[in-house]
Design an enzyme around this catalytic site. Structure first.
Site, PDB file in Angstrom:
ATOM      1  N   GLU A 154      27.928  65.893  11.239  1.00 52.61           N
ATOM      2  CA  GLU A 154      26.937  66.875  11.696  1.00 52.61           C
ATOM      3  C   GLU A 154      27.295  68.292  11.254  1.00 52.61           C
ATOM      4  OE1 GLU A 154      25.956  66.431  15.851  1.00 52.61           O
ATOM      5  OE2 GLU A 154      25.283  64.363  15.578  1.00 52.61           O
ATOM      6  N   GLU A 196      24.756  57.325  13.708  1.00 53.83           N
ATOM      7  CA  GLU A 196      24.583  57.546  15.141  1.00 53.83           C
ATOM      8  C   GLU A 196      23.126  57.285  15.480  1.00 53.83           C
ATOM      9  OE1 GLU A 196      26.149  61.091  16.983  1.00 53.83           O
ATOM     10  OE2 GLU A 196      27.843  61.191  15.571  1.00 53.83           O
TER      11      GLU A 196
END
Length: 510
Positions: free
Chosen positions: A177, A311
């Site tokens: 991220e 994810e």
């Protein structure tokens, strides 16, 4: 108003893409009770364990053929310095886990413990390296420590810590991220770093790394295009992976009942409108996967670069009375249906999608198992993984929809309520079916062509209510049972599904 009939055609003699077993991957972060209490209890624990890893959790995960495990994060990965987690445990320095509960992490579970866990599980390790606060040299040394033999500096250090032979580590994440907790970077900033870090994560002694660049949040197609442009800008065929060093890019997508991040909804106390919003949001995974695939196809039509959803899953408000930073939530039949929908999307996009990791494996978000001291509960989502295990590394057979009136239409929007996928291996096939309709049954009719077949067995996962979930007191409130709703009519498989249910049908192929 809802109706529920789907008619499709499946050519069992025409092979689609292989459904990689790695689409059934998992994720374990240093977050809440996932690692500590979930996987790791220590050698001195009264809970039955093998070298500190609890046996019941390992056994449960082995039974669903866990293919890979991503670690140490998540956001935690980009503040984790691996050297603090090796060597004698009593000498390891501690750190503050700033992202998840602001608790002190003592680093008693580190590299050796994780690799031991993977060996016990029979799962391939997927290590996320630190780009956000780490250095190129730090990541390069970690790869050397894990995978190189001989007299290299990191090889010697590993031997000093008790491991003679190197491990095999196939999957390596280049940060996490980067658009958010991994550095708040722009796509352009991260793309430069990804090339640099990937260059120095080297292949040692026959261990070939499959490097995963940290891709976009949800539907940020600009981020994906920026990464893909970086390949073509260097010249030469995309398949020549030596150009930029990474072989796949990832994205993350979570399902909520609300667009308000601070109030995502309760895991167990939700009404019909919240359910419909949940399924509408879950269906977005199809749009997002196909959107990234289209961008990638423009630069890589041969699909040599993989797409990874490392994810995914439902994310609700934490259970009342628990630490807000530990992300502990219950897991209902609604969560299982979201999983069934995701897998049908993943199977349909198996040409480009090579890996997916549900968040997270134990005690966090959409977990497989929940632990309470020495007790363990299998969640409804666990049972979807178990029932779908036969799709792993099987050949997909696309379902060509002839007609369908299986749709929910309401004030919150509209979505398809019946979804299915088919795969085969050797002399068998597996059909998975999800009825997302909260109130009505549905019938799926699949004309199966090209092979002789017979219904072998069928299972169903259902419950009286969408809110049903398993607890220590009632561990089988939502559990699969034998199913008599599947039959052969001529050349068609006909399956009658009750409301809010997930089923699988195994076929014997002639």
């Amino acid at each position: 108003m809802s109706t529920g009939n789907l008619h499709g055609v499946v050519n069992l003699d025409v092979a689609g893409a292989t459904i990689s077993r790695h689409l059934y991957g998992h994720f374990a972060e240093h977050l809440g009770r996932c690692i500590y209490e979930g996987f790791w209890v220590g050698e001195d624990s009264p809970i039955q364990n093998t070298a500190g890893v609890r046996d019941d959790v390992v056994q449960a995960l082995k039974e669903i053929s866990i293919p890979n495990l991503r670690w140490p994060g998540g956001c935690f990965a980009d503040e984790y310095h691996w050297m603090n987690g090796v060597g004698p445990r009593e000498e390891r320095p501690s750190m503050v886990n700033t992202h998840w509960g602001d608790v002190v992490e003592d680093n008693s579970f580190g590299t050796h413990e994780f690799m031991q866990l993977c060996e016990l599980l029979g799962a391939e390790p997927y290590v996320s390296g630190n780009v956000g606060s780490g250095t190129v040299a730090e990541m390069s040394d970690w790869v050397e420590y894990l995978t190189r033999s001989g007299d290299a500096p990191m090889s010697r250090l590993r031997r000093e810590h008790g491991r003679t032979e190197p491990w095999k580590v196939p999957f390596w994440g280049i940060g996490n991220e980067a658009w958010g907790c991994g550095g708040n970077m722009t796509a352009e900033q991260y793309t430069q770093l990804a090339s640099q870090f990937a260059t120095y994560t080297r292949n040692h002694d026959g261990n070939e790394l499959y490097r995963v660049a940290a891709g976009p949040n949800k539907d940020d197609y600009h981020w994906t295009e920026t990464l893909m442009k970086s390949i073509s800008a260097l010249g030469g065929p995309v398949a020549d992976r030596k150009h930029n060093g990474w072989q796949a890019l990832s994205f993350h997508y979570y399902t909520h009942a609300s667009d308000d991040w601070q109030h995502k909804g309760s895991a167990t106390e939700f009404d019909a409108e919240e359910y419909h919003r949940t399924i509408l949001n879950a269906w977005r995974i199809d749009e997002i996967v196909r959107g990234h695939a289209r961008v990638m196809d423009a630069y890589d039509p041969e699909a040599t670069v993989g797409l990874v959803c490392d994810e995914w899953g439902t994310w609700w408000d934490v259970e009342p009375g628990t630490n807000p930073g530990f992300l502990f939530q219950q897991n209902t039949l609604r969560d299982a249906l979201v999983a069934g929908l995701h897998f049908d999307v993943f199977h349909a996009n198996a040409r480009r999608l090579v890996m997916a990791n549900i968040a997270q494996t134990v005690n966090v978000l959409q977990a497989m198992v929940l632990t309470d001291g020495a007790k363990m509960v299998l969640t409804p989502t666990y049972h979807v993984f178990a029932m779908n295990a036969g799709h792993q590394d099987a050949t997909s057979h696309p379902v060509q929809v002839v007609s369908s009136d299986a749709r929910y239409r309401g004030e919150v929007g509209e979505y398809a309520t019946l979804t299915t996928s088919v795969s085969s291996r050797e002399g068998s096939a597996l059909v998975s079916l999800t009825n997302l309709d909260a109130s009505n049954g549905g019938t799926v009719r699949l004309d199966l062509r090209g092979r002789d077949w017979q219904v072998a067995t069928a299972k169903i996962l259902a419950a009286p209510s969408l809110q049903a979930h398993n607890t220590v007191q009632d561990p089988s409130a939502v559990a699969p049972v034998a199913f008599d709703g599947a039959r052969r009519e001529g050349d068609a498989l006909v399956v009658d599904l009750p409301p809010h249910s997930f089923a699988t049908v195994e076929l014997t192929l002639g």
